[in-house]
Design an enzyme around this catalytic site. Structure first.
Site, short mmCIF file in Angstrom:
data_model
loop_
_atom_site.label_atom_id
_atom_site.label_comp_id
_atom_site.label_asym_id
_atom_site.label_seq_id
_atom_site.Cartn_x
_atom_site.Cartn_y
_atom_site.Cartn_z
N ASN A 9 110.43 13.56 47.63
CA ASN A 9 111.35 13.07 48.66
C ASN A 9 110.67 11.90 49.38
OD1 ASN A 9 113.02 12.63 50.83
ND2 ASN A 9 112.69 14.63 51.80
N TRP A 10 111.09 10.70 49.05
CA TRP A 10 110.43 9.52 49.61
C TRP A 10 110.75 9.31 51.09
CZ3 TRP A 10 110.79 4.84 45.66
CH2 TRP A 10 110.28 5.26 44.42
N LYS A 11 111.76 10.00 51.58
CA LYS A 11 112.23 9.80 52.96
C LYS A 11 112.51 8.30 53.17
CE LYS A 11 109.90 14.02 54.23
NZ LYS A 11 109.27 14.84 55.24
N HIS A 97 118.09 18.82 54.95
CA HIS A 97 116.67 18.69 55.28
C HIS A 97 116.50 18.87 56.80
CE1 HIS A 97 112.66 17.05 55.78
NE2 HIS A 97 112.50 17.23 54.48
N GLU A 99 114.79 17.31 58.85
CA GLU A 99 114.86 16.04 59.60
C GLU A 99 116.32 15.65 59.86
OE1 GLU A 99 112.30 13.89 56.94
OE2 GLU A 99 110.63 15.13 57.62
N GLU A 169 111.36 25.07 53.39
CA GLU A 169 110.48 24.09 54.04
C GLU A 169 110.26 24.50 55.49
OE1 GLU A 169 110.42 20.06 51.82
OE2 GLU A 169 111.84 19.95 53.46
N GLY A 175 104.81 17.44 57.05
CA GLY A 175 104.12 16.26 57.55
C GLY A 175 102.96 16.57 58.48
N SER A 215 103.71 19.84 53.35
CA SER A 215 102.28 19.52 53.13
C SER A 215 101.77 19.98 51.76
CB SER A 215 101.42 20.08 54.27
OG SER A 215 101.79 19.44 55.48
N GLY A 236 106.77 15.49 50.26
CA GLY A 236 106.99 14.31 51.09
C GLY A 236 105.83 13.34 50.92
N GLY A 237 104.88 13.39 51.87
CA GLY A 237 103.78 12.42 51.91
C GLY A 237 103.07 12.20 50.58
P1 13P Z 1 105.42 16.60 53.52
O1 13P Z 1 105.07 16.92 52.08
O2 13P Z 1 105.06 15.24 53.94
O3 13P Z 1 104.95 17.69 54.43
O4 13P Z 1 107.03 16.64 53.59
C1 13P Z 1 107.71 17.72 53.08
C2 13P Z 1 109.15 17.42 53.06
O5 13P Z 1 109.77 17.30 54.10
C3 13P Z 1 109.79 17.24 51.75
O6 13P Z 1 111.18 17.23 51.87
#
Ligand code: 13P
Length: 260
Positions: A9-11, A97, A99, A169, A175, A215, A236-237
């Site tokens: 997920n590149w956000k 999600h 977010e 999640e 994050g 994470s 994510g990251g």
């Molecule tokens: P991180 O891997 O950066 O914690 O993000 C997880 C995420 O929100 C994937 O959708």
């Protein structure tokens, strides 16, 4: 047998041209395609078209989107629909999600409509759920997960449910560099599968994939995938760097050489 699913997920990261350079390099670094692991990248809407072009028609890397609206077309300024994503070659769409829930006030009833619309257009929804740190600390994790699942999935047939992937999640792990332990993730996944079994049936719940997100790194993916309760990861990251995403993909292939 549930195929492992690894989703990046590149956000809100990477312009279309950055995405092109990234995917070109990623293609060269991934392990050989495997029948037990599916790989998905979910760039921002603005990069879907160029990523699709770089991937080409028979790529083992599939395309996903990070959100969508439930209507097909019309006066919905700023939104994109399932047919639009489908037309761009998307196979998956991440929905609900945390977010989106916290920053854009998304609620279960709208997430449910989005899941329905995605399935109608043969997109595979990845439904994200998870508890906050306060909810974990006061012992209500199971209750929160149960409620989020019930509200988002009520009224779906068993057949529809098999098209849905759930991503656990925990908000406190996203994050933060503080992943859930494998034991914490497995416990949550067991709860989720129990709720899916009671919403649909044990057989349907058994077919549905449950991913862990929060994470995930090249360092912890192996441990997470030691449990057959964890059917993959939403990353994510660590998916923003070719090295770490490719390492995670390789670890997934090594962890499940013959599936579960
Ligand atoms: P991180 O891997 O950066 O914690 O993000 C997880 C995420 O929100 C994937 O959708």
């Amino acid at each position: 047998m549930r195929t492992v699913l690894i989703v990046g997920n590149w956000k809100m990261n990477k312009t279309a041209s950055e995405a092109v350079a990234f995917v070109r390099e990623l293609k060269d670094r991934l392990p050989a395609p495997s029948s037990t692991v599916e790989l998905v990248v979910a760039p921002p809407f603005t990069a879907l078209e160029s990523v699709r072009t770089v991937l080409g028609p028979s790529s083992p890397i599939q395309l996903g989107a990070q959100n969508m609206f439930w209507e097909e077309s019309g006066a919905y300024t700023g939104e994109v629909s399932a047919p639009m994503l489908k037309d761009l070659g998307c196979r998956y769409v991440i929905l609900g999600h945390s977010e989106r829930r916290t920053l854009f006030a998304e609620q279960s009833n709208s997430i449910q409509k989005k899941i329905r619309a995605a399935l109608r257009h043969e997109l595979r929804p990845i439904l994200c759920i998870g508890e906050s740190l306060a909810q974990r600390d006061n012992g209500s994790t199971d209750e929160v997960l149960t409620q989020q699942l019930r509200e988002s999935l009520s009224g779906f047939t068993g057949e529809a449910m098999t098209g849905i992937t759930v991503a656990y999640e925990p908000i406190w792990a996203i994050g933060t560099g503080k992943s859930a332990t494998t034991e914490q993730a497995v416990a949550a996944h067991r709860t989720i599968r129990r709720v899916l079994a009671s919403t649909a049936s044990p057989a349907i719940a058994d077919c549905m994939r449950i991913l862990y997100g929060g994470s995930v790194t090249p360092q912890n993916i192996e441990s997470l995938l030691t449990s057959d309760q964890i059917d993959g990861a939403l990353i994510g990251g660590a998916c923003l760097h070719v090295d770490s995403f490719a390492t995670i993909a390789k670890a997934a292939s090594a962890a499940r050489p013959i599936g579960v």
